[in-house]
Scaffold this active site. Structure first.
Site, PDB file in Angstrom:
ATOM      1  N   CYS A 102       0.777  -1.263   0.045  1.00 38.32           N
ATOM      2  CA  CYS A 102       0.076   0.167  -0.056  1.00 38.32           C
ATOM      3  C   CYS A 102       0.763   1.435   0.168  1.00 38.32           C
ATOM      4  O   CYS A 102       0.865   2.059  -0.581  1.00 38.32           O
ATOM      5  CB  CYS A 102      -0.879  -0.013   1.166  1.00 38.32           C
ATOM      6  SG  CYS A 102      -2.027  -1.416   1.358  1.00 38.32           S
ATOM      7  N   ASP A 506      34.838  17.494  19.408  1.00 44.39           N
ATOM      8  CA  ASP A 506      35.614  18.941  19.773  1.00 44.39           C
ATOM      9  C   ASP A 506      35.675  18.949  21.184  1.00 44.39           C
ATOM     10  O   ASP A 506      35.041  18.364  22.108  1.00 44.39           O
ATOM     11  CB  ASP A 506      34.569  19.795  19.402  1.00 44.39           C
ATOM     12  CG  ASP A 506      34.998  21.209  19.614  1.00 44.39           C
ATOM     13  OD1 ASP A 506      35.895  21.585  19.170  1.00 44.39           O
ATOM     14  OD2 ASP A 506      34.019  21.951  20.137  1.00 44.39           O
ATOM     15  N   ASP A 695      29.583  21.834  18.929  1.00 49.60           N
ATOM     16  CA  ASP A 695      28.600  22.886  19.223  1.00 49.60           C
ATOM     17  C   ASP A 695      28.778  24.253  18.794  1.00 49.60           C
ATOM     18  O   ASP A 695      28.057  24.993  18.676  1.00 49.60           O
ATOM     19  CB  ASP A 695      28.401  22.840  20.661  1.00 49.60           C
ATOM     20  CG  ASP A 695      29.553  23.580  21.411  1.00 49.60           C
ATOM     21  OD1 ASP A 695      30.853  23.702  20.907  1.00 49.60           O
ATOM     22  OD2 ASP A 695      29.157  24.573  22.212  1.00 49.60           O
ATOM     23  N   ASP A 699      33.009  24.341  14.340  1.00 44.03           N
ATOM     24  CA  ASP A 699      32.502  22.987  13.821  1.00 44.03           C
ATOM     25  C   ASP A 699      31.773  22.853  12.594  1.00 44.03           C
ATOM     26  O   ASP A 699      31.709  21.266  12.405  1.00 44.03           O
ATOM     27  CB  ASP A 699      32.122  22.230  15.087  1.00 44.03           C
ATOM     28  CG  ASP A 699      32.801  22.267  16.301  1.00 44.03           C
ATOM     29  OD1 ASP A 699      34.112  22.191  16.347  1.00 44.03           O
ATOM     30  OD2 ASP A 699      32.527  22.786  17.389  1.00 44.03           O
TER      31      ASP A 699
END
Length: 801
Positions: A102, A506, A695, A699
């Site tokens: 379906c 990081d 963050d 980065d």
């Protein structure tokens, strides 16, 4: 007056009331039939009418009135998202989906429509993500196309979804009650039947038993089994063989043969098998529906309790306003027990906030004037006012909802493969069943025996377990992760992360808190702290913020100065001009590149130097706090066989100090943003699957280049936008938990697929050999789907400690 047949439904009407096209070649009894006819022709499905022959259909009911609302401005504001490139996006619930075939049919028909850019349907939730160009096609037209092939669609809304789910359960209740009633009574009759078969029974008593079974089996087949006939009918219309086709064909063949045996009084009847086929499969399907609903509840719990109005304070007057009408800088009042819908900064008052739905942390957080409030949190006491810093569409809560909606509509590669296999599976089984019937008819003892063996092959082989194998597991995995404050943007990322063998971290903001504090100040020559404060205030880097905080605490506030020619040099520092004087602030390398003498400056802490007109005025040592649980996270991830490395722009001594504290042996320092990205590329060239956690803006390039990008929830918006996984609570342990959940989910997917394939490899040959009757076949088919669902639910008990 002569009568002519409608070119769509084949019903006959007087010629004068018909809609005539192509000089009398086409006749339609209504606009509904006319519209469906042309739709099928336009979609290349015109062969439907060749297969239809003289069969009569119900006239197509026109839906113009009910379709208008999909193009209204109010509907658009509430349900449709607009992208920057002018495309529209909506999440729809598709009613009537029974199996992966379906899903395939709906996606195929939608993709053939000009103007539809993307159409992706999740089998577990029946939720479709549709992206289209509003300049080419309207939403009402898209809904009309879905309805034309026997399904229906409505916008996804958690509250409406709950009401529809309740109605669906009620429908199943009544059908199951009829099926169970028929099953219990027919089995008593069957016992007498079987006793008579072995001990002997008069034909007149046998006829009574046969008629009784016929009376009980008929409502079970045509009422309880209606869902299978409906699915099989629409599959036939669109040239698709699905699970419903297998169930309906097996039950009907047994039913028709039993009627023939009852009337001719030759052979045995199998009404009990008909009833059991419908009952077992229907109950299995109902339990599957309940399991899906339970898995989705976690996501709906986040999405469904969002207030639609807030109290706006304007010119001293309070008024209830729709959240969509709130703009940045509006003042909002919130009372005890209310949920924050829009992010902001507290202006008046103070109170405790429950952020458990965002971070998983149960302890309330006390906040006062100047603190940030996050959408999704709940005010536990008092009353306060805050200034909106975002509108509703960009709030944290809305972002979370968008991420979750995206995650459950995107299909992993392994699911796409499973859906492709199951699409051909049903057709193959019908061919195998026909070959089995032919073989038994030629070499066996009787037509009856050949038919029953063929029916058993059809019934026992079910593509549902194969179709459910991946979406059920990924749905549970995503919901478990969401409860832990881990948001996977797509289900595909669970699969990719499970295959990862390298984790790149990081340093600042990921391993450490990202809030470095000044631990030592070294003044070489006297200078005006106001200049340094003005320079660092132009940057959002954590080190600059640490300097600003230190100056505010240790120096008297002075009149702010206006700087000129401000330039931010990524991963190095900031430069500016003031009344013709050139001022610099940044790391040691930046000073040396600018020709400034840094002799004698050494420290294991992070350094920030300040220079005016090419002369070093002083420098600051800053130290950051290691995040709680960082060392434990690194240790546990390494135990999983994953190599952990650190990529940082900081200097060697500071990087090695932090790495030693958390147990990372492979460290790369003095890296510019491009250097980090190049290192990720080198790892790819070596054949590694890389997860990167960071963050900051610096980065972003590396995050975008990694296989899986993990962003901290409080990180830069651009870092979050390119990430694949967002950690709302910012705990390093969440990275480990994301690994555990993804690997457990992927293991469940492989287990489910392995079981589904093994089940069919074992049971189909047994059925072909005549060792399985239709009753056992129906029970086995239902149990196979329930095993897959049950195994997927085991993901919820994954150990994360």
């Amino acid at each position: 007056m002569s009568k002519v047949a409608c070119s769509h439904c084949n019903l006959e009407f007087d010629e004068e009331v018909m809609i005539v096209e192509e000089e009398g070649k086409l006749h339609f009894c209504c606009k509904g039939c006319q519209g469906v006819y042309h739709l099928l022709r336009d979609e290349g499905l015109g062969t439907f009418y060749d297969k239809l022959g003289d069969t009569k259909l119900h006239p197509a009911a026109p839906n113009e009135g009910s379709l208008e609302r999909f193009d209204l401005e109010g509907f658009e504001k509430r349900y449709i998202k607009k992208s920057d490139d002018g495309l529209n996006e909506i999440n729809l619930i598709i009613e009537g989906i029974h199996c992966s075939a379906c899903v395939w049919l709906n996606e195929k028909v939608l993709h053939k429509q000009e103007g539809i850019i993307e159409a992706s349907i999740n089998y577990s939730t029946n939720k479709a993500k549709v992206v289209w160009d509003p300049e080419v096609i309207k939403l009402s037209r898209i809904i009309e196309v879905i309805r034309s092939i026997g399904y229906d669609a409505y916008p996804y809304d958690p509250s409406l979804q709950e009401a529809r789910a309740t109605n669906q359960r009620k429908s199943y209740y009544s059908r199951i009650l009829v099926a169970v009633f028929g099953s219990m009574n027919i089995m008593w009759i069957a016992i007498a039947h079987y006793a008579g078969y072995f001990t002997g029974i008069e034909q007149r008593f046998k006829d009574v038993l046969n008629v009784s079974e016929f009376i009980l089996a008929t409502p079970v087949l045509f009422y309880s089994g209606w869902v299978f006939f409906r699915g099989a009918y629409y599959g036939y219309r669109n040239r698709v063989v699905n699970m419903d086709t297998l169930v309906a064909s097996g039950a009907v063949l047994a039913y028709l043969y039993s009627i023939q045996a009852m009337i001719t009084q030759k052979g045995e009847v199998y009404f009990d098998s008909v009833v059991m086929i419908i009952t077992f499969v229907l109950v299995g399907k109902y339990l599957e529906v309940l399991s899906k609903k339970q898995a989705v509840d976690t996501l709906d719990g986040i999405m469904g309790s969002t207030p639609t109005e807030v109290t706006l304070v304007k010119d001293g007057v309070k008024s209830l306003v729709s959240v969509e009408n709130i703009r940045e800088d509006d003042i909002i009042e919130i009372k005890s027990g209310e949920k924050v819908v829009i992010d902001g900064i507290i202006m008046h008052g103070e109170g405790s906030f429950d952020e458990s739905s965002l971070t998983g942390e149960n302890l309330p957080l006390f906040k006062s004037k100047g603190d940030e409030v996050l959408s999704g949190s709940v005010l536990l006491d008092s009353q306060l006012r805050y200034r909106a810093t975002k509108d509703a569409s960009n709030s944290l809560l809305r972002s979370i909802i968008n991420l979750l909606e995206e995650s459950i509509t995107k299909k992993p590669k392994i699911e796409q493969l499973a859906n492709s296999i199951s699409g051909y599976f049903s057709s193959t089984i019908l061919i195998v069943a026909l070959a089995t019937f032919s073989g038994w008819l030629y070499w066996g003892d009787s037509f009856e025996q050949a038919l029953i063996v063929g029916i058993s092959v059809i019934v026992i082989a079910c593509p549902c377990a194969l179709g459910l194998a991946t979406p059920m597991s990924t749905l549970v995995g995503i919901s478990v992760a969401a409860r832990r404050g881990i948001l996977f943007k797509e289900a595909t990322f669970l699969e990719t992360m499970a295959k990862s063998d390298t984790l790149a971290l990081d340093k600042t903001g990921t391993i450490t808190e990202g809030r470095p504090q000044v631990v030592a100040e070294h003044i070489r020559k006297p200078f005006d702290p106001t200049l340094l404060g003005a320079l660092t205030a132009t940057s959002n880097h954590p080190i600059s913020k640490g300097i600003v905080k230190y100056l505010g605490e240790h120096h008297e506030k002075a009149t702010p100065v206006e700087l000129e020619n401000i330039q931010s040099i990524q991963a190095k520092g900031v430069s500016a001009a003031y009344h013709g004087r050139k001022i610099l602030g940044g790391n040691k390398a930046f000073m040396e590149e600018s020709g400034i003498d840094t002799a004698g400056i050494e420290s294991e802490n992070t350094l920030f130097c300040f220079a005016v007109d090419g002369e070093l005025m002083g420098y600051y040592e800053l130290s950051d706090t290691i995040r709680e649980g960082a060392r434990e996270m690194v240790s546990k991830i390494r135990e999983m066989g994953i190599n952990v490395i650190m990529l940082t722009g900081d200097h060697e001594q500071s990087a090695l100090k932090v790495a030693a504290e958390v147990g990372i042996e492979e460290v790369y320092f003095h890296l510019l943003p491009q250097d980090k990205a190049d290192h990720i590329s080198r790892l790819h060239d070596e054949g590694h699957v890389v997860v990167m956690a960071g963050d900051g803006i610096n980065d972003t390039i590396a995050l975008a280049r990694s296989d899986i990008a993990i962003a901290m929830g409080s990180g830069a918006d651009v870092a979050i936008s390119v990430s694949d996984v967002v950690l709302l609570d910012e705990r390093p342990k969440s990275i480990y938990e994301a690994y555990r959940i993804s690997r457990r989910t992927f293991r469940a997917v492989k287990e489910n697929l392995g079981f589904s394939l093994l089940y069919n490899l074992v049971t189909v040959p047994l059925a072909m050999a005549g060792f399985v009757n239709p009753l056992i076949a129906a029970l086995s088919m239902s149990l196979s789907s329930l095993v897959v669902v049950g195994n997927s639910m085991r993901i919820r008990s994954v150990k994360l400690d």
